[in-house]
Design a protein around this motif. Structure first.
Motif, PDB file in Angstrom:
ATOM      1  N   LYS A   1       0.836  -1.200   0.000  1.00  0.00           N
ATOM      2  CA  LYS A   1       0.000   0.000   0.000  1.00  0.00           C
ATOM      3  C   LYS A   1       0.873   1.253   0.000  1.00  0.00           C
ATOM      4  N   MET A   2       2.000   1.173   0.696  1.00  0.00           N
ATOM      5  CA  MET A   2       2.924   2.297   0.713  1.00  0.00           C
ATOM      6  C   MET A   2       3.455   2.579  -0.686  1.00  0.00           C
ATOM      7  N   TYR A   3       3.763   1.539  -1.416  1.00  0.00           N
ATOM      8  CA  TYR A   3       4.267   1.686  -2.791  1.00  0.00           C
ATOM      9  C   TYR A   3       3.241   2.395  -3.667  1.00  0.00           C
ATOM     10  N   VAL A   4       1.976   1.971  -3.592  1.00  0.00           N
ATOM     11  CA  VAL A   4       0.913   2.591  -4.389  1.00  0.00           C
ATOM     12  C   VAL A   4       0.742   4.052  -3.997  1.00  0.00           C
ATOM     13  N   CYS A   5       0.722   4.311  -2.694  1.00  0.00           N
ATOM     14  CA  CYS A   5       0.569   5.673  -2.189  1.00  0.00           C
ATOM     15  C   CYS A   5       1.739   6.549  -2.618  1.00  0.00           C
ATOM     16  N   PHE A   6       2.947   6.016  -2.528  1.00  0.00           N
ATOM     17  CA  PHE A   6       4.150   6.768  -2.855  1.00  0.00           C
ATOM     18  C   PHE A   6       4.177   7.141  -4.337  1.00  0.00           C
ATOM     19  N   MET A   7       3.852   6.197  -5.212  1.00  0.00           N
ATOM     20  CA  MET A   7       3.874   6.463  -6.644  1.00  0.00           C
ATOM     21  C   MET A   7       2.804   7.481  -7.035  1.00  0.00           C
ATOM     22  N   THR A   8       1.640   7.396  -6.402  1.00  0.00           N
ATOM     23  CA  THR A   8       0.554   8.319  -6.714  1.00  0.00           C
ATOM     24  C   THR A   8       0.877   9.732  -6.230  1.00  0.00           C
ATOM     25  N   TRP A   9       1.354   9.832  -4.996  1.00  0.00           N
ATOM     26  CA  TRP A   9       1.748  11.124  -4.441  1.00  0.00           C
ATOM     27  C   TRP A   9       2.894  11.722  -5.245  1.00  0.00           C
ATOM     28  N   GLY A  10       3.808  10.863  -5.695  1.00  0.00           N
ATOM     29  CA  GLY A  10       4.960  11.320  -6.465  1.00  0.00           C
ATOM     30  C   GLY A  10       4.557  11.967  -7.780  1.00  0.00           C
ATOM     31  N   VAL A  11       3.617  11.365  -8.497  1.00  0.00           N
ATOM     32  CA  VAL A  11       3.208  11.926  -9.791  1.00  0.00           C
ATOM     33  C   VAL A  11       2.426  13.220  -9.598  1.00  0.00           C
ATOM     34  N   PHE A  12       1.707  13.346  -8.471  1.00  0.00           N
ATOM     35  CA  PHE A  12       1.002  14.599  -8.203  1.00  0.00           C
ATOM     36  C   PHE A  12       2.005  15.731  -7.958  1.00  0.00           C
ATOM     37  N   LEU A  13       2.996  15.496  -7.098  1.00  0.00           N
ATOM     38  CA  LEU A  13       4.025  16.505  -6.844  1.00  0.00           C
ATOM     39  C   LEU A  13       4.795  16.838  -8.118  1.00  0.00           C
ATOM     40  N   PHE A  14       5.146  15.799  -8.860  1.00  0.00           N
ATOM     41  CA  PHE A  14       5.883  15.969 -10.110  1.00  0.00           C
ATOM     42  C   PHE A  14       5.109  16.874 -11.062  1.00  0.00           C
ATOM     43  N   SER A  15       3.800  16.655 -11.168  1.00  0.00           N
ATOM     44  CA  SER A  15       2.966  17.426 -12.089  1.00  0.00           C
ATOM     45  C   SER A  15       2.948  18.906 -11.737  1.00  0.00           C
ATOM     46  N   ILE A  16       2.951  19.210 -10.439  1.00  0.00           N
ATOM     47  CA  ILE A  16       2.931  20.607 -10.003  1.00  0.00           C
ATOM     48  C   ILE A  16       4.294  21.266 -10.200  1.00  0.00           C
ATOM     49  N   LEU A  17       5.349  20.573  -9.801  1.00  0.00           N
ATOM     50  CA  LEU A  17       6.687  21.170  -9.828  1.00  0.00           C
ATOM     51  C   LEU A  17       7.270  21.267 -11.234  1.00  0.00           C
ATOM     52  N   ILE A  18       6.908  20.338 -12.113  1.00  0.00           N
ATOM     53  CA  ILE A  18       7.493  20.334 -13.459  1.00  0.00           C
ATOM     54  C   ILE A  18       7.055  21.570 -14.249  1.00  0.00           C
ATOM     55  N   VAL A  19       5.931  22.165 -13.847  1.00  0.00           N
ATOM     56  CA  VAL A  19       5.472  23.400 -14.495  1.00  0.00           C
ATOM     57  C   VAL A  19       6.517  24.506 -14.333  1.00  0.00           C
ATOM     58  N   LEU A  20       7.235  24.491 -13.208  1.00  0.00           N
ATOM     59  CA  LEU A  20       8.231  25.521 -12.906  1.00  0.00           C
ATOM     60  C   LEU A  20       9.611  25.198 -13.464  1.00  0.00           C
ATOM     61  N   TRP A  21       9.751  24.049 -14.122  1.00  0.00           N
ATOM     62  CA  TRP A  21      11.054  23.614 -14.655  1.00  0.00           C
ATOM     63  C   TRP A  21      11.520  24.563 -15.751  1.00  0.00           C
ATOM     64  N   GLU A  22      12.769  25.017 -15.664  1.00  0.00           N
ATOM     65  CA  GLU A  22      13.305  25.966 -16.638  1.00  0.00           C
ATOM     66  C   GLU A  22      13.890  25.254 -17.851  1.00  0.00           C
ATOM     67  N   ILE A  23      13.538  25.733 -19.028  1.00  0.00           N
ATOM     68  CA  ILE A  23      14.149  25.277 -20.276  1.00  0.00           C
ATOM     69  C   ILE A  23      14.582  26.511 -21.053  1.00  0.00           C
ATOM     70  N   LYS A  24      15.814  26.496 -21.530  1.00  0.00           N
ATOM     71  CA  LYS A  24      16.375  27.680 -22.200  1.00  0.00           C
ATOM     72  C   LYS A  24      17.006  27.271 -23.522  1.00  0.00           C
ATOM     73  N   GLY A  25      17.446  28.299 -24.254  1.00  0.00           N
ATOM     74  CA  GLY A  25      18.139  28.059 -25.517  1.00  0.00           C
ATOM     75  C   GLY A  25      17.188  28.042 -26.698  1.00  0.00           C
ATOM     76  N   ASN A  26      17.718  27.589 -27.852  1.00  0.00           N
ATOM     77  CA  ASN A  26      16.896  27.518 -29.059  1.00  0.00           C
ATOM     78  C   ASN A  26      15.996  26.282 -29.011  1.00  0.00           C
ATOM     79  N   TYR A  27      15.218  26.087 -30.071  1.00  0.00           N
ATOM     80  CA  TYR A  27      14.225  25.010 -30.089  1.00  0.00           C
ATOM     81  C   TYR A  27      14.878  23.649 -29.862  1.00  0.00           C
ATOM     82  N   HIS A  28      15.943  23.347 -30.598  1.00  0.00           N
ATOM     83  CA  HIS A  28      16.556  22.021 -30.513  1.00  0.00           C
ATOM     84  C   HIS A  28      17.188  21.785 -29.141  1.00  0.00           C
ATOM     85  N   ARG A  29      17.792  22.819 -28.574  1.00  0.00           N
ATOM     86  CA  ARG A  29      18.381  22.662 -27.239  1.00  0.00           C
ATOM     87  C   ARG A  29      17.288  22.426 -26.197  1.00  0.00           C
TER      88      ARG A  29
END
Length: 239
Positions: free
Chosen positions: A47-75
């Motif tokens: 149950k911990m594994y299921v809870c951990f994976m679910t909570w992880g994808v929720f946090l990931f979804s929120i934080l990845i919005v703030l992820w910085e990407i720079k440079g030209n299109y290909h970079r």
């Protein structure tokens, strides 16, 4: 040589935040559930594994919005792929702790992380498109948060009311009575996949996983093609 794998300070903070919040969940669960019981009970760790994976994808979804990407299109494309991979697999040590302490064997934790990575690519691909469209960074974050909340939460609320209205009796996460399009939601898909991996029942086998992979792969491909055309158009206009 490996400049594509370099992570700037802001993105390192996002990863550290992600790991810290996941660690708090892990430690809290161990003390509140696992360590209070006498003797070894594998169901607690499953149950911990299921809870951990679910909570992880929720946090990931929120934080990845703030992820910085720079440079030209290909970079930016390279940074999206590398960044999502590094971010997703940063939680691997914590997953291994669950496996080690809980003595869990035969669970393929890579597949849920692949689904999470694809979801991260979708979010950053939209961000890349908006950058190429010269949208303000404030609006980009605002629009991405709306997109994430709509897919994660509003679709889940809509599914709840659908189940109630149709008077369905749901016996498992991958229940055959749930319309397949609801599994575009990464929370539902990854929760269901983790549940199946620890021995939970399923009436749809792995069809929701395949549906998730196909739909979001097509969507992200279309977004990146559109972003490339905007990038090419801007380059032509500058010339």
């Amino acid at each position: 040589m490996f400049h594509w794998a370099e992570i700037n300070k802001k993105n390192k903070i996002l990863i550290a935040t992600h790991l810290s919040l996941q660690s708090i969940l892990l430690v809290s669960y161990f003390f509140m559930s696992a360590f209070r019981l006498e003797g070894y009970q594998p169901d607690i760790y499953k149950k911990m594994y299921v809870c951990f994976m679910t909570w992880g994808v929720f946090l990931f979804s929120i934080l990845i919005v703030l992820w910085e990407i720079k440079g030209n299109y290909h970079r930016r494309i390279i940074e999206i792929l590398a960044g999502v991979m590094i971010f997703s697999f940063s939680s691997l040590p914590l997953i291994l702790i669950i496996f080690s302490v809980g003595r869990l064997n035969g669970i393929n934790f890579i597949l849920p992380l692949i689904l999470q990575m694809l979801w991260g690519i979708v979010i950053l691909s939209i961000k890349n498109l908006l950058i190429n469209m010269k949208v303000s960074m404030w609006y980009i974050k605002y629009l991405l948060f709306i997109f994430v909340i709509t897919v994660l939460l509003i679709s889940m609320i809509f599914m709840f009311f659908y189940v109630q209205y149709a008077q369905l009796v749901i016996t498992t996460i991958y229940d055959k009575d749930i319309p397949i399009f609801f599994f575009m939601n990464p929370l539902i898909s990854i929760m269901g996949l983790s549940h199946v991996q620890v021995g939970g029942s399923t009436q749809m086998q792995y069809r929701p996983v395949l549906f998730f992979l196909v739909c979001w792969t097509v969507f992200s491909t279309a977004i990146n093609i559109t972003a490339y055309r905007f990038s090419k158009l801007r380059r032509i206009n500058h010339e």
